[in-house]
Design a protein around this motif. Structure first.
Motif: not given
Length: 322
Positions: A241-251
């Motif tokens: 959850d944390i890694m997904t949130g603070y990864a580079k977003w697609e937008f």
């Protein structure tokens, strides 16, 4: 000791060190629901196009008589079994059908190794299609929504100052998640440095209003659902959850356009003025730049404002235009 003896010792030490590093960095496999040795499947689920399953829960009035259908997306360390203090009178007045679901890796929904912010949005869309919720979106309410300190749209000083308001251990954890996600499992399991405060028992991240709510919640009888949120593994639920949130977003949030140009719906952000976990300054800034978002700051509320019934009535009446 002769040089000839030092070589095999050095090789053995290096191999051992590499083996330890590999084990420390590699997260354990998830305990997938319904698999041999995994937790049982006890909830209804839909099968998505990629073969994964999403578990869901329906409450409120039936879909057949509902005038409004609301999909609830739970937050960090929660699940579809989240209990929200929405009065039955309000549900009957508005004729509301609620759909709760476990996000990937939580509860009884299969993990998604390729999980991203965009894929989670598609999960919601496919879930709604599978359950025939209806094609028309009439509004969205984002309650204390997540913020990313590395969004390109944010001024550098705003990002830096907002991040520095957090406990140092949280700042470090979010930086590891953003810059070196391959180290994240090790960071969250090592014992030398404190990691995420909310998982280490640091209650300083909660304001006095939040502490009052936590005290009330602790008095309520537990149905044992809390432990189910992480039953497939803490890595596939909380860590990812944390890694997904603070990864580079697609937008970028600033690239979003008004989904209701004809005023046939509305988007709202509800933010606690005393929230110590999600900085109000960031959400306020985004709302100013995207004027079609209606920003509501509740001065006396903290991060847990959704657990107070008085706020839910205000949120629902604004969302449903009543």
């Amino acid at each position: 000791m002769s040089p000839a003896m030092l070589v095999p010792i050095a090789v053995a030490f290096t191999v051992g060190l590499l083996g330890y590093a590999y084990q420390a960095l590699k997260p354990p496999p998830p305990k997938i629901c319904g698999s041999p040795g995994g937790p049982p499947v006890t909830s209804p689920r839909v099968k998505l196009s990629d073969g994964r399953h999403l578990a869901y829960r329906e409450t409120g009035v039936s879909k057949e008589v509902a005038k409004h259908k609301i999909i609830i997306i739970h937050g960090f360390d929660s699940s579809k079994d989240l209990h929200l203090p929405i009065s039955q009178d309000l549900i009957e007045e508005f004729k509301i059908y609620f759909l709760f679901f476990d996000r990937p890796g939580y509860g009884e929904s299969d993990p998604d190794p390729s999980r991203s912010v965009k894929s989670e949005a598609y999960d919601v869309q496919e879930l709604a299609d599978k359950l025939q919720i209806g094609p028309k979106l009439s509004g969205a309410a984002l309650v204390v929504p997540f913020v990313h300190y590395w969004w390109p749209c944010l001024p550098a000083n705003l990002s830096t100052e907002s991040l520095k308001r957090l406990p140092l251990q949280d700042q470090m954890t979010f930086r590891v998640a953003h810059y070196t996600p391959w180290l994240f499992y090790w960071w969250m399991t090592q014992k030398w440095f404190p990691s995420l405060s909310i998982m280490s028992g640091n209650m300083a991240i909660f304001c006095p209003q939040d502490m009052e709510i936590l005290a009330k919640l602790s008095e309520s009888p537990s149905d044992g659902q809390e432990s189910k949120s992480q039953q497939q593994g803490v890595y596939e639920s909380l860590h990812r959850d944390i890694m997904t949130g603070y990864a580079k977003w697609e937008f970028d949030p600033m690239d979003l356009s008004n989904p209701f140009p004809d005023n046939d719906g509305s988007v709202h952000i509800w933010q606690g003025g005393e929230d110590r976990i999600i900085p109000s300054r960031v959400n306020h800034y985004i709302s100013e730049k995207l004027p079609w978002i209606q920003y509501h700051e509740v001065p006396e509320a903290g991060h847990l404002l959704i657990f107070e019934s008085k706020h839910w009535e205000t949120i629902l009446r604004a969302l449903l235009h009543r």
